[in-house]
Scaffold this active site. Structure first.
Site, PDB file in Angstrom:
ATOM      1  N   GLY A 161      -6.706  -6.282   3.282  1.00  0.00           N
ATOM      2  CA  GLY A 161      -6.207  -7.666   3.341  1.00  0.00           C
ATOM      3  C   GLY A 161      -6.952  -8.567   2.371  1.00  0.00           C
ATOM      4  O   GLY A 161      -6.915  -8.362   1.162  1.00  0.00           O
TER       5      GLY A 161
ATOM      6  N   LYS B 210      -4.111   3.423   2.754  1.00  0.00           N
ATOM      7  CA  LYS B 210      -5.253   2.680   2.192  1.00  0.00           C
ATOM      8  C   LYS B 210      -6.387   3.625   1.774  1.00  0.00           C
ATOM      9  O   LYS B 210      -7.019   3.410   0.737  1.00  0.00           O
ATOM     10  CB  LYS B 210      -5.740   1.643   3.203  1.00  0.00           C
TER      11      LYS B 210
ATOM     12  N   VAL C 167      -5.410  -3.048   0.132  1.00  0.00           N
ATOM     13  CA  VAL C 167      -6.457  -2.457   0.981  1.00  0.00           C
ATOM     14  C   VAL C 167      -7.355  -3.573   1.517  1.00  0.00           C
ATOM     15  O   VAL C 167      -7.882  -4.376   0.739  1.00  0.00           O
ATOM     16  CB  VAL C 167      -7.334  -1.456   0.185  1.00  0.00           C
TER      17      VAL C 167
ATOM     18  N   LYS D 263       0.814  -1.225   0.000  1.00  0.00           N
ATOM     19  CA  LYS D 263       0.000   0.000   0.000  1.00  0.00           C
ATOM     20  C   LYS D 263       0.842   1.268   0.000  1.00  0.00           C
ATOM     21  O   LYS D 263       0.452   2.284  -0.574  1.00  0.00           O
ATOM     22  CB  LYS D 263      -0.986   0.022   1.174  1.00  0.00           C
TER      23      LYS D 263
ATOM     24  N   GLU E 104      -5.101  -5.544  -5.304  1.00  0.00           N
ATOM     25  CA  GLU E 104      -6.268  -5.797  -4.449  1.00  0.00           C
ATOM     26  C   GLU E 104      -5.872  -5.978  -2.982  1.00  0.00           C
ATOM     27  O   GLU E 104      -6.558  -5.507  -2.066  1.00  0.00           O
ATOM     28  CB  GLU E 104      -6.998  -7.056  -4.953  1.00  0.00           C
TER      29      GLU E 104
ATOM     30  N   GLU F 259       2.621  -4.244  11.078  1.00  0.00           N
ATOM     31  CA  GLU F 259       3.713  -3.929  10.159  1.00  0.00           C
ATOM     32  C   GLU F 259       5.042  -4.144  10.897  1.00  0.00           C
ATOM     33  O   GLU F 259       5.072  -4.175  12.132  1.00  0.00           O
ATOM     34  CB  GLU F 259       3.629  -2.465   9.721  1.00  0.00           C
TER      35      GLU F 259
HETATM   36  N1  HSE Z   1      -0.531  -3.988   9.383  1.00  0.00           N
HETATM   37  C1  HSE Z   1      -1.637  -4.039   8.502  1.00  0.00           C
HETATM   38  C2  HSE Z   1      -2.920  -4.106   9.329  1.00  0.00           C
HETATM   39  C3  HSE Z   1      -1.520  -5.248   7.619  1.00  0.00           C
HETATM   40  O1  HSE Z   1      -2.813  -4.348  10.534  1.00  0.00           O
HETATM   41  O2  HSE Z   1      -3.990  -3.894   8.803  1.00  0.00           O
HETATM   42  C4  HSE Z   1      -2.486  -5.280   6.481  1.00  0.00           C
HETATM   43  O3  HSE Z   1      -2.334  -4.175   5.637  1.00  0.00           O
END
Ligand code: HSE
Length: 403
Positions: free
Chosen positions: A129, A200, A127, A100, A124, A185
């Protein structure tokens, strides 16, 4: 045969290899192709991996192999990933990404390059997951003028808030659990400070309003200042605290986008979105509200979205999937300053002083509150109006209420 190369064998990259292998027969059947993993690029060694014969350390092996049709970028960040994505597209390979940060900062340029080269750049998984949301937005909702996108876009922070609400955990305890589950992350500040949600909402805004919205144009606030006291006060009046990313169509073609915690009414479907789940509500001028819900982070859910893009391209590798937006501009994006909200306020002082300052308000109460603590909901007003009213109070916390 359609050959795939994965860049980066971390959580998402290894998940993509696993899904491609686990569901090989059905992916082949559905694409009418043989979709095969040819390379995995990683600087580390994985001698015990079932994919050990696929590993390479030199990107030019992939770049120069004419048999590679699709490059999957799951490296993350916007340095090496940018270089490899540009080189893959320039070499005439389609690229699928879960990154992203890269799409939010360089999406316009990369989509232009893909167009020039007649290949696809799909993301895809960047955004929500595993939630299918970008393809429904650009395909199924293509007949709508999008009025608003509002979503819980970060699994880690939603997990933390849920554990604070449900189990009374401290912020730190809940963050540790989210990290242990592999949701966060590498640097969790991107999650808890709201930057991940910001990237996102930039991507959702670009696809909704056809112009690039850059992260630096989006005021972003995370959840690090939220306390168990705020969670309790919200609960006492039937609200849940959620970190939301919002993008709205404004007058004269302008866009307003921001990320901030909100009190969400318990009757709003977004309030029921818990743990690592994400949800994105899209309001279109024909469809009304449409909401997309699912696992917003994690290895296999994110890999599911990546493999969906691979399958989409593999069906017909020679035809570019049309996906583009304009370059955006400084003047296009407005802050949420013009929007009016009700506000939740926690302060030290007396309700009399608060009423004198703010006028009409709804007082809140919670068990175990210190004697000097007050909390209340205001009437609707802009942030600037609120700041003037609160100037004389010892304010501890201020959160928007989602209308
Ligand atoms: N670290 C991100 C979250 C991972 O917790 O949503 C998915 O983008």
């Amino acid at each position: 045969m359609v050959n795939v190369a994965i860049l980066g064998f971390g959580t998402v990259g290894s998940g993509v290899a696993e899904v491609l292998t686990m569901n090989q027969a059905l992916i082949d059947r559905r694409t009418n192709q043989q979709v095969r993993l040819k390379y995995i690029l990683d600087v580390r060694d994985f001698p015990d991996s079932p994919y050990k014969d696929c590993f390479v350390k030199d990107f030019s092996v992939i770049e120069n192999d004419p048999e590679v049709d699709i490059v999957v970028e799951t490296i993350g960040g916007a340095t090496v990933a940018l270089d490899f994505t540009r080189r893959a597209l320039a070499a005439g390979k389609s690229v699928v990404s879960s990154n992203k940060e890269l799409v939010a900062t360089h999406g316009y340029d990369l989509l232009q390059l893909a167009k020039e080269k007649g290949v696809s750049y799909l993301f895809e998984a960047s955004v929500g997951g595993g939630i299918p949301v970008l393809r429904p937005l650009t395909n199924c909702l293509a007949g709508n003028e999008v009025e608003q996108v509002c979503g819980i876009l970060n699994g880690t922070t939603n997990y933390i808030l849920t554990r604070m609400i449900r189990a009374g955990l401290s912020f730190e305890q809940a963050l540790k659990e989210a990290q242990d589950n592999g949701y966060a992350e590498r640097d969790p500040s991107a999650d808890i400070e709201g930057h991940d949600a910001c990237r996102k909402i930039c991507i959702l805004a670009a696809l909704s309003f056809d112009e690039h919205v850059y992260p630096e144009q989006v005021p972003t606030q995370g959840i690090t200042a939220i306390t168990l006291a705020d969670v309790d006060y919200a609960n006492s009046c039937g609200y849940k605290i959620k970190l939301l990313g919002r993008a709205l169509r404004m007058d004269e073609g302008k866009i307003c986008a921001y990320v901030a915690p909100h009190l969400v009414n318990g009757s709003d479907p977004l309030a029921g979105v818990e743990d690592v789940f994400n949800a994105i509500k899209i309001t279109g001028n024909a469809v009304g509200d449409a909401m997309f819900y699912g696992r917003g982070a994690g290895k296999l859910p994110t890999a599911s979205a990546v493999v969906g893009d691979i399958a989409d391209i593999a069906k017909d590798v020679k035809t570019r999937k049309c996906n583009e937006w304009g370059p955006g501009s400084k003047e296009l994006v407005e802050t949420p300053d013009a929007l009016a909200f009700r506000w939740y306020v926690r302060a030290n002082g007396t309700m009399d002083a608060a009423r004198k300052a703010c006028g009409e308000l709804t007082a809140l109460a919670r068990g175990g509150a210190p004697a000097q603590e007050i909390a209340f909901l205001t009437e609707e007003m802009t942030q600037a109006q609120l700041e003037v009213k609160l100037a004389g109070l010892d304010v501890q916390s201020v959160i928007r209420v989602l209308a």
